[in-house]
Motif scaffolding. Structure first.
Motif, short mmCIF file in Angstrom:
data_model
loop_
_atom_site.label_atom_id
_atom_site.label_comp_id
_atom_site.label_asym_id
_atom_site.label_seq_id
_atom_site.Cartn_x
_atom_site.Cartn_y
_atom_site.Cartn_z
N ALA A 34 0.83 -1.20 0.00
CA ALA A 34 0.00 0.00 0.00
C ALA A 34 0.87 1.25 0.00
O ALA A 34 0.57 2.25 -0.68
CB ALA A 34 -0.92 -0.01 1.23
N GLY A 35 1.97 1.20 0.77
CA GLY A 35 2.89 2.34 0.81
C GLY A 35 3.54 2.61 -0.53
O GLY A 35 3.78 3.76 -0.90
N LYS A 36 3.81 1.55 -1.29
CA LYS A 36 4.42 1.72 -2.61
C LYS A 36 3.48 2.49 -3.53
O LYS A 36 3.91 3.40 -4.26
CB LYS A 36 4.74 0.36 -3.22
N ALA A 37 2.19 2.14 -3.49
CA ALA A 37 1.22 2.85 -4.34
C ALA A 37 1.14 4.32 -3.96
O ALA A 37 1.08 5.21 -4.83
CB ALA A 37 -0.14 2.19 -4.21
N ILE A 38 1.15 4.59 -2.66
CA ILE A 38 1.09 6.00 -2.19
C ILE A 38 2.37 6.72 -2.59
O ILE A 38 2.35 7.87 -3.03
CB ILE A 38 0.88 6.04 -0.67
N PHE A 39 3.51 6.04 -2.43
CA PHE A 39 4.81 6.65 -2.75
C PHE A 39 4.87 7.02 -4.23
O PHE A 39 5.29 8.12 -4.60
CB PHE A 39 5.93 5.68 -2.39
N GLU A 40 4.45 6.08 -5.08
CA GLU A 40 4.52 6.34 -6.52
C GLU A 40 3.54 7.43 -6.94
O GLU A 40 3.79 8.15 -7.92
CB GLU A 40 4.23 5.05 -7.29
N GLY A 41 2.45 7.58 -6.23
CA GLY A 41 1.48 8.61 -6.59
C GLY A 41 1.81 9.99 -6.07
O GLY A 41 1.31 10.98 -6.61
N ASN A 42 2.66 10.08 -5.03
CA ASN A 42 2.88 11.37 -4.40
C ASN A 42 4.34 11.78 -4.25
O ASN A 42 4.62 12.98 -4.12
CB ASN A 42 2.24 11.38 -3.00
N CYS A 43 5.26 10.83 -4.27
CA CYS A 43 6.62 11.13 -3.85
C CYS A 43 7.67 11.00 -4.94
O CYS A 43 8.76 11.57 -4.82
CB CYS A 43 7.03 10.22 -2.67
N THR A 44 7.41 10.20 -5.98
CA THR A 44 8.46 9.91 -6.95
C THR A 44 8.91 11.13 -7.74
O THR A 44 10.00 11.12 -8.30
CB THR A 44 7.98 8.83 -7.94
N ALA A 45 8.08 12.16 -7.79
CA ALA A 45 8.48 13.36 -8.52
C ALA A 45 9.66 14.05 -7.87
O ALA A 45 10.45 14.73 -8.54
CB ALA A 45 7.31 14.34 -8.63
#
Length: 402
Positions: A34-45
């Motif tokens: 679940a954290g990976k999905a949140i990370f990719e949606g909000n943090c990878t930029a």
């Protein structure tokens, strides 16, 4: 009938198994997913696990800061900075004072803890060691050896060159010996006449006395004759010639100037500085154009207007750009994308270039390695479609009006 003892035994086993499952990594892995999905949606930029991007690398961040501090920082980093938290201020200063978006209203504490679980999982993965095939290594070594310029020792040169250098050295030595012998033979034969003014003023006499320490050949001779009978506050002017070396350089500069004018301005056989600059720029453009990622390449893209392309651009924007520009393009860390003002140009080709190559000095990462050309054009077209949408809480205009 089933005995009570068996029922209790099975129930106990089920209870113990359930308690063990609660503490196993399976639940943590689910949190990390679940954290990976949140990370990719909000943090990878802005973040990577292993490398600094806009923000710091996140590997082992849970060890350096602790979960409680990370939750507070992710919810609102600027609150910690304004409160004088040492670690928060240090990060803010190190990364060009680019404020991290506050996620306190969009992410719950559990969401943030899931992201931390994902970071922990990624941090504990062993580093991948890329092993290049032996043949590739051999080929690259051979190519480097071929490209490298080899130094040749003097003794390894062909015998013909050795003979040429030796012959030139002998000729120069003989010339020096001839000049010395001539001076040693003829000067003594002249006796005291060498001190006469006629010989001293001749070229041979000047050279001879220069060898004896008299620098008249270079400096000229003082006449010590007053130029005029005027007296300027006790200052008198002598009529002395300029030094011969100065006059010789002056004559050479005149000859050079005439040759320069004929070469560059009359016959036009040479290129002036402006022409040389243009030629070098053209050569540089040809070299750069040979690479697939030439930042100076001229593009003539047209904004996409069909609904499918704009919808795709919106999804890309929401995934990669909304963290810094806001979900509606209203601007947060990055500038407002809905007004008429642009920092790097508002044409679709200029927006395309900004997205592709980024603005590292301002904290925007290049997206050319993460998005395809078509995806960059889609998100650029979507950004232009936001013009005039007037979202709430829009950031003040920045840049020049288009």
């Amino acid at each position: 009938m089933i005995s009570v003892k068996k029922i209790l035994g099975k129930s106990s086993l089920a209870l113990v198994a359930g308690l063990l499952l609660i503490g196993t990594p399976a639940v943590q892995a689910q949190d990390a997913v679940a954290g990976k999905a949140i990370f990719e949606g909000n943090c990878t930029a802005c973040h990577s696990i292993d490398a600094d991007v806009v923000g710091p690398a996140l590997k082992d961040a849970h060890k350096r800061r602790g979960e409680e501090w990370l939750v507070k920082f992710i919810k609102n980093s600027q609150e910690l900075v304004q409160a004088g938290d040492k670690d928060a201020v240090a990060l803010f200063e190190k990364f060009n004072k680019v404020p991290m978006p506050a996620f306190g209203t969009s992410l719950s504490d559990d969401d943030i803890k899931n992201v931390i679980a994902f970071i922990q999982q990624e941090s504990e993965k062993p580093a991948a060691v890329a092993e290049a095939p032996a043949t590739a290594a051999t080929d690259s070594t051979a190519t480097a050896a071929t490209a490298e310029t080899q130094d040749v020792a003097f003794m390894d040169l062909p015998p013909v060159l050795h003979f040429t250098f030796a012959l030139a050295a002998i000729i120069i030595l003989l010339m020096v010996l001839v000049v010395v012998l001539m001076f040693r033979l003829f000067i003594p034969m002249m006796g005291d006449t060498i001190y006469e003014e006629e010989f001293r003023n001749s070229f041979a006499g000047r050279v001879y006395f220069l060898l004896r320490g008299d620098a008249t050949l270079v400096t000229g001779k003082d006449k010590n004759e007053i130029h005029s009978h005027h007296d300027f506050d006790g200052i008198q002017e002598y009529d002395n010639d300029l030094p011969p070396w100065w006059k010789m350089m002056f004559y050479v500069s005149i000859v050079f100037a005439v040759g320069y004018m004929l070469h560059y301005h009359v016959f036009k056989t040479g290129s002036l500085q402006a022409e040389e600059y243009e030629m070098e720029m053209e050569q540089a453009a040809l070299i750069a154009a040979a690479t697939p990622d030439d930042p100076n390449a001229v593009t003539d893209y047209k904004p996409l207007t069909d609904a499918t392309a704009l919808e795709s651009g919106k999804k890309i924007f929401s995934t990669n750009c909304a963290a810094c520009h806001g979900p509606e393009g209203q601007g947060t860390v990055g500038p407002n994308l809905t007004d008429e003002y642009w920092l790097h140009g508002g044409d679709v080709n200029e927006v395309f270039k900004t997205v592709k190559y980024g603005v590292p000095a301002k904290g925007m990462v290049p997206w050319q390695g993460k998005l395809t050309k078509d995806q960059i054009l889609e998100v650029s077209s979507y950004i232009l479609s936001l013009k005039g949408s007037n979202p709430a809480n829009a950031k003040e205009p920045q840049g020049e009006k288009e």
